[in-house]
Design a protein around this motif. Structure first.
Motif, PDB file in Angstrom:
ATOM      1  N   SER A 231       0.834  -1.201   0.000  1.00 49.99           N
ATOM      2  CA  SER A 231       0.000   0.000   0.000  1.00 49.99           C
ATOM      3  C   SER A 231       0.870   1.253   0.000  1.00 49.99           C
ATOM      4  O   SER A 231       0.559   2.240  -0.676  1.00 49.99           O
ATOM      5  CB  SER A 231      -0.920  -0.006   1.221  1.00 49.99           C
ATOM      6  N   GLN A 232       1.958   1.221   0.741  1.00 48.50           N
ATOM      7  CA  GLN A 232       2.894   2.349   0.733  1.00 48.50           C
ATOM      8  C   GLN A 232       3.486   2.542  -0.654  1.00 48.50           C
ATOM      9  O   GLN A 232       3.618   3.677  -1.129  1.00 48.50           O
ATOM     10  CB  GLN A 232       4.005   2.105   1.762  1.00 48.50           C
ATOM     11  N   HIS A 233       3.843   1.442  -1.289  1.00 49.00           N
ATOM     12  CA  HIS A 233       4.395   1.529  -2.638  1.00 49.00           C
ATOM     13  C   HIS A 233       3.373   2.106  -3.619  1.00 49.00           C
ATOM     14  O   HIS A 233       3.725   2.930  -4.479  1.00 49.00           O
ATOM     15  CB  HIS A 233       4.833   0.140  -3.118  1.00 49.00           C
ATOM     16  N   ALA A 234       2.125   1.666  -3.514  1.00 47.93           N
ATOM     17  CA  ALA A 234       1.080   2.148  -4.423  1.00 47.93           C
ATOM     18  C   ALA A 234       0.897   3.656  -4.293  1.00 47.93           C
ATOM     19  O   ALA A 234       0.778   4.370  -5.298  1.00 47.93           O
ATOM     20  CB  ALA A 234      -0.232   1.429  -4.131  1.00 47.93           C
ATOM     21  N   ILE A 235       0.890   4.156  -3.070  1.00 49.44           N
ATOM     22  CA  ILE A 235       0.734   5.594  -2.852  1.00 49.44           C
ATOM     23  C   ILE A 235       1.933   6.345  -3.422  1.00 49.44           C
ATOM     24  O   ILE A 235       1.775   7.404  -4.047  1.00 49.44           O
ATOM     25  CB  ILE A 235       0.565   5.895  -1.351  1.00 49.44           C
ATOM     26  N   ALA A 236       3.124   5.810  -3.230  1.00 51.26           N
ATOM     27  CA  ALA A 236       4.331   6.464  -3.743  1.00 51.26           C
ATOM     28  C   ALA A 236       4.286   6.576  -5.265  1.00 51.26           C
ATOM     29  O   ALA A 236       4.596   7.632  -5.838  1.00 51.26           O
ATOM     30  CB  ALA A 236       5.575   5.701  -3.295  1.00 51.26           C
ATOM     31  N   ILE A 237       3.894   5.498  -5.944  1.00 53.79           N
ATOM     32  CA  ILE A 237       3.825   5.512  -7.402  1.00 53.79           C
ATOM     33  C   ILE A 237       2.795   6.527  -7.877  1.00 53.79           C
ATOM     34  O   ILE A 237       3.011   7.275  -8.834  1.00 53.79           O
ATOM     35  CB  ILE A 237       3.492   4.108  -7.936  1.00 53.79           C
ATOM     36  N   LEU A 238       1.642   6.579  -7.214  1.00 55.22           N
ATOM     37  CA  LEU A 238       0.600   7.523  -7.605  1.00 55.22           C
ATOM     38  C   LEU A 238       1.049   8.974  -7.437  1.00 55.22           C
ATOM     39  O   LEU A 238       0.577   9.861  -8.156  1.00 55.22           O
ATOM     40  CB  LEU A 238      -0.663   7.275  -6.777  1.00 55.22           C
ATOM     41  N   THR A 239       1.941   9.221  -6.503  1.00 52.48           N
ATOM     42  CA  THR A 239       2.452  10.583  -6.302  1.00 52.48           C
ATOM     43  C   THR A 239       3.702  10.864  -7.122  1.00 52.48           C
ATOM     44  O   THR A 239       4.345  11.901  -6.933  1.00 52.48           O
ATOM     45  CB  THR A 239       2.751  10.830  -4.807  1.00 52.48           C
ATOM     46  N   GLY A 240       4.052   9.934  -8.020  1.00 50.94           N
ATOM     47  CA  GLY A 240       5.195  10.156  -8.899  1.00 50.94           C
ATOM     48  C   GLY A 240       6.540   9.911  -8.255  1.00 50.94           C
ATOM     49  O   GLY A 240       7.552  10.463  -8.700  1.00 50.94           O
ATOM     50  N   LYS A 241       6.580   9.075  -7.215  1.00 50.80           N
ATOM     51  CA  LYS A 241       7.828   8.799  -6.501  1.00 50.80           C
ATOM     52  C   LYS A 241       8.196   7.322  -6.626  1.00 50.80           C
ATOM     53  O   LYS A 241       7.407   6.497  -7.093  1.00 50.80           O
ATOM     54  CB  LYS A 241       7.689   9.182  -5.021  1.00 50.80           C
ATOM     55  N   GLU A 242       9.416   7.004  -6.185  1.00 52.02           N
ATOM     56  CA  GLU A 242       9.860   5.618  -6.182  1.00 52.02           C
ATOM     57  C   GLU A 242       9.103   4.844  -5.100  1.00 52.02           C
ATOM     58  O   GLU A 242       8.617   5.435  -4.126  1.00 52.02           O
ATOM     59  CB  GLU A 242      11.362   5.552  -5.930  1.00 52.02           C
ATOM     60  N   PRO A 243       8.998   3.506  -5.240  1.00 46.79           N
ATOM     61  CA  PRO A 243       8.165   2.717  -4.323  1.00 46.79           C
ATOM     62  C   PRO A 243       8.438   2.933  -2.837  1.00 46.79           C
ATOM     63  O   PRO A 243       7.504   3.003  -2.047  1.00 46.79           O
ATOM     64  CB  PRO A 243       8.478   1.277  -4.738  1.00 46.79           C
ATOM     65  N   GLY A 244       9.703   3.049  -2.442  1.00 42.66           N
ATOM     66  CA  GLY A 244      10.011   3.159  -1.015  1.00 42.66           C
ATOM     67  C   GLY A 244      10.144   4.579  -0.510  1.00 42.66           C
ATOM     68  O   GLY A 244      10.547   4.794   0.642  1.00 42.66           O
ATOM     69  N   ALA A 245       9.798   5.563  -1.340  1.00 39.43           N
ATOM     70  CA  ALA A 245      10.065   6.957  -0.978  1.00 39.43           C
ATOM     71  C   ALA A 245       9.215   7.450   0.192  1.00 39.43           C
ATOM     72  O   ALA A 245       9.610   8.372   0.905  1.00 39.43           O
ATOM     73  CB  ALA A 245       9.838   7.852  -2.194  1.00 39.43           C
ATOM     74  N   LEU A 246       8.047   6.853   0.410  1.00 40.69           N
ATOM     75  CA  LEU A 246       7.130   7.336   1.452  1.00 40.69           C
ATOM     76  C   LEU A 246       7.106   6.434   2.684  1.00 40.69           C
ATOM     77  O   LEU A 246       6.231   6.591   3.545  1.00 40.69           O
ATOM     78  CB  LEU A 246       5.709   7.457   0.884  1.00 40.69           C
ATOM     79  N   LYS A 247       8.039   5.518   2.787  1.00 50.60           N
ATOM     80  CA  LYS A 247       8.017   4.554   3.891  1.00 50.60           C
ATOM     81  C   LYS A 247       8.035   5.239   5.242  1.00 50.60           C
ATOM     82  O   LYS A 247       7.272   4.881   6.150  1.00 50.60           O
ATOM     83  CB  LYS A 247       9.202   3.598   3.754  1.00 50.60           C
ATOM     84  N   THR A 248       8.897   6.233   5.404  1.00 51.04           N
ATOM     85  CA  THR A 248       9.000   6.918   6.702  1.00 51.04           C
ATOM     86  C   THR A 248       7.738   7.720   7.001  1.00 51.04           C
ATOM     87  O   THR A 248       7.216   7.678   8.128  1.00 51.04           O
ATOM     88  CB  THR A 248      10.227   7.846   6.705  1.00 51.04           C
ATOM     89  N   ARG A 249       7.220   8.437   6.017  1.00 48.57           N
ATOM     90  CA  ARG A 249       6.037   9.274   6.239  1.00 48.57           C
ATOM     91  C   ARG A 249       4.800   8.444   6.559  1.00 48.57           C
ATOM     92  O   ARG A 249       3.904   8.913   7.276  1.00 48.57           O
ATOM     93  CB  ARG A 249       5.758  10.128   5.006  1.00 48.57           C
ATOM     94  N   LEU A 250       4.744   7.227   6.024  1.00 46.23           N
ATOM     95  CA  LEU A 250       3.551   6.401   6.184  1.00 46.23           C
ATOM     96  C   LEU A 250       3.733   5.287   7.207  1.00 46.23           C
ATOM     97  O   LEU A 250       2.855   4.435   7.348  1.00 46.23           O
ATOM     98  CB  LEU A 250       3.159   5.791   4.832  1.00 46.23           C
ATOM     99  N   ALA A 251       4.843   5.296   7.914  1.00 48.10           N
ATOM    100  CA  ALA A 251       5.136   4.195   8.835  1.00 48.10           C
ATOM    101  C   ALA A 251       4.213   4.193  10.048  1.00 48.10           C
ATOM    102  O   ALA A 251       3.816   3.139  10.541  1.00 48.10           O
ATOM    103  CB  ALA A 251       6.590   4.269   9.284  1.00 48.10           C
ATOM    104  N   THR A 252       3.856   5.368  10.559  1.00 51.27           N
ATOM    105  CA  THR A 252       3.019   5.457  11.755  1.00 51.27           C
ATOM    106  C   THR A 252       1.574   5.162  11.407  1.00 51.27           C
ATOM    107  O   THR A 252       0.993   5.782  10.515  1.00 51.27           O
ATOM    108  CB  THR A 252       3.124   6.859  12.378  1.00 51.27           C
ATOM    109  N   ALA A 253       1.001   4.193  12.130  1.00 53.88           N
ATOM    110  CA  ALA A 253      -0.393   3.828  11.884  1.00 53.88           C
ATOM    111  C   ALA A 253      -1.330   4.928  12.376  1.00 53.88           C
ATOM    112  O   ALA A 253      -1.103   5.532  13.426  1.00 53.88           O
ATOM    113  CB  ALA A 253      -0.716   2.510  12.573  1.00 53.88           C
ATOM    114  N   LYS A 254      -2.389   5.175  11.592  1.00 51.33           N
ATOM    115  CA  LYS A 254      -3.414   6.147  11.959  1.00 51.33           C
ATOM    116  C   LYS A 254      -4.784   5.544  11.704  1.00 51.33           C
ATOM    117  O   LYS A 254      -4.912   4.570  10.955  1.00 51.33           O
ATOM    118  CB  LYS A 254      -3.245   7.439  11.147  1.00 51.33           C
ATOM    119  N   PRO A 255      -5.832   6.098  12.305  1.00 48.85           N
ATOM    120  CA  PRO A 255      -7.177   5.542  12.100  1.00 48.85           C
ATOM    121  C   PRO A 255      -7.615   5.642  10.644  1.00 48.85           C
ATOM    122  O   PRO A 255      -7.131   6.485   9.882  1.00 48.85           O
ATOM    123  CB  PRO A 255      -8.061   6.405  13.009  1.00 48.85           C
ATOM    124  N   ILE A 256      -8.549   4.797  10.281  1.00 48.66           N
ATOM    125  CA  ILE A 256      -9.148   4.874   8.945  1.00 48.66           C
ATOM    126  C   ILE A 256      -9.921   6.185   8.841  1.00 48.66           C
ATOM    127  O   ILE A 256     -10.718   6.515   9.720  1.00 48.66           O
ATOM    128  CB  ILE A 256     -10.093   3.686   8.716  1.00 48.66           C
TER     129      ILE A 256
END
Length: 453
Positions: A231-256
């Motif tokens: 899911s992190q990879h999918a979001i990164a690709i949609l934002t025009g970034k490499e698959p692992g680029a958002l790992k740190t920003r998306l690491a913390t779990a948040k409510p739906i």
């Protein structure tokens, strides 16, 4: 040169007579500027595009930021913007046919020891008597509007994709957290059963059952962790970034994310008309209809006016003298006599394209209505389901507690404890999935009606 005015007047009179004797007026009537203005004014009054960012209704700053980044950097947006640039260029090209063309040239020549000099300014203009060029110009405007609407459709789809991927991420993280909690509970059960076995209060079967339940839960963890990563990879690709680029920003779990406001009660009756794909289909129908008129106009004669202004001299000193002035003015009429039916078949082809555009518009409207109806149905079902699932979680936890107490008191079987633990995990996962489905349905509804309102 004295005969030139007579040529022009005669040519113009012939053109006007032909225009009066043919159904060319109906070609112009298919899309007059006044009618176009009325349609555009009525359309604007009935349906103004709403620019509100619907994703802000979820009050999730990170999701909002990710959608905005995708709208700026996604390759899909870049492709759609390039298409819009091409449509704008075609619009200018079509408009240029209504204007005169002007060109200049100059030369010098040396022959047999003498020089000659010349300079020319040439102009030509096609009088759009039968409106073909005007119709082509207005068709290019409709094409441009359709391309602009298609760009908005790409943006709407992209925003929905990012939001959907973001909800999938939060669901995966929530399921992982629940599984980790269940894993910790079952690990504690294994520890307690092992102590009871050592004290002779539990059998080896019970210990093996507890360890099996623990192992089954442990086996689910890698798949859930992989779901989070993908899911992190999918979001990164949609934002025009490499698959692992958002790992740190998306690491913390948040409510739906949950949308605020009374969504189902605030949708205007004509909301579906603001959908970009519906608007694009409308503009394509307009363009196709105008091109039918353009093809019909090509069946009639064309009127051209051309002229030139030049200087020609054998001496550079006398080059600017008025005696070296050369000018001409000419008018011409050309009319199709025999072309093997090519022009008539072009009208037929354009009319067939118009029918296709109308059918595509009807299909787009029906698809939009289906999207809205399906989404409403899903939301209503989820609204009925969620309270029941929440109640099931409470019941499962209560049953788990009672099973533990009964087993410790020696009045119940250990298998009931394991079943109760599995029931708690299953009930929690079902509730989380329903919450995510509800948010996904709201996202789909926003997309189905073209945005917020």
């Amino acid at each position: 040169m004295a005969s030139t005015p007579r040529i022009l007047l005669t040519s113009l009179a012939v053109c006007m007579a032909l225009n009066a004797c043919t159904p060319a007026a109906s070609v112009r009537d298919t899309a007059t500027p006044q009618a176009s203005t009325r349609v555009q004014t009525a359309d604007t009054a009935a349906r103004k595009p709403i620019q509100a960012a619907w994703w802000q209704r979820f009050n999730d700053l990170l999701m909002t930021a990710l959608i905005q980044e995708a709208l700026q950097a996604s390759p899909d947006i870049t492709t759609a913007q390039a298409s819009l640039r091409a449509a704008r260029a075609q619009r200018v090209i079509a408009g240029a046919s209504l204007l005169p063309s002007l060109s200049s040239s100059g030369s010098t020549r040396r022959s047999s020891g003498s020089d000659s000099y010349s300079a020319n300014l040439d102009a030509s203009w096609e009088a759009d008597i039968f409106g073909g060029n005007h119709l082509a110009d207005r068709a290019s405007v409709a094409d441009l509007q359709a391309t602009q609407a298609s760009l908005e459709d790409v943006k709407a789809s992209l925003a929905a994709e990012v939001a959907t991927a973001y909800v999938n991420l939060r669901l995966a993280q929530a399921r992982l957290a629940v599984s980790n909690q269940s894993l910790a509970s079952r690990d504690e059960t294994v520890r307690l059963i092992s102590l009871k076995q050592q004290a002779g209060l539990a059998s080896s079967l019970e210990t093996d059952q507890a360890r099996l339940s623990l192992g089954q839960t442990q086996a689910q963890i890698p798949a859930l962790e992989n779901s989070v990563i993908q899911s992190q990879h999918a979001i990164a690709i949609l934002t025009g970034k490499e698959p692992g680029a958002l790992k740190t920003r998306l690491a913390t779990a948040k409510p739906i994310p949950v949308a605020g406001g009374q969504l189902l009660n605030n949708i205007p009756a004509n909301a579906i008309r603001q959908r970009p794909d519906i608007r694009a289909a409308e503009y394509k129908v307009t363009a196709a209809a105008l091109r039918v008129g353009e093809a019909k106009a090509n069946l009639y004669p064309s009127f051209n006016l051309s002229g030139s202004f030049g200087l020609s001299s054998l001496s550079l000193v006398d080059f600017l003298d008025t005696s070296s002035l050369v000018r001409s003015l000419a008018a011409s009429i050309s009319a199709p006599l025999f072309d093997g039916g090519r022009l008539k078949q072009q009208v037929e082809a354009k009319d067939a394209a118009r029918e296709q555009a109308v059918a595509s518009y009807q299909k787009a409207v029906l698809g939009a209505l289906q999207d809205v109806a399906n989404t409403f149905s899903t939301l209503q079902a989820l609204r009925q389901q969620q309270p029941l699932l929440a109640k099931n979680v409470e019941l499962a936890r209560s049953a788990d507690l009672l099973a533990q107490l009964s087993y410790n008191a020696g009045t119940d079987d250990f298998q009931n404890v394991l079943d109760a633990q599995r029931a708690v995990l299953s009930a929690q996962e079902s509730l989380l999935s329903a919450q995510a489905d509800n948010t996904q349905a709201i996202i789909s509804l926003y997309k189905a009606v073209g945005g917020a309102w």
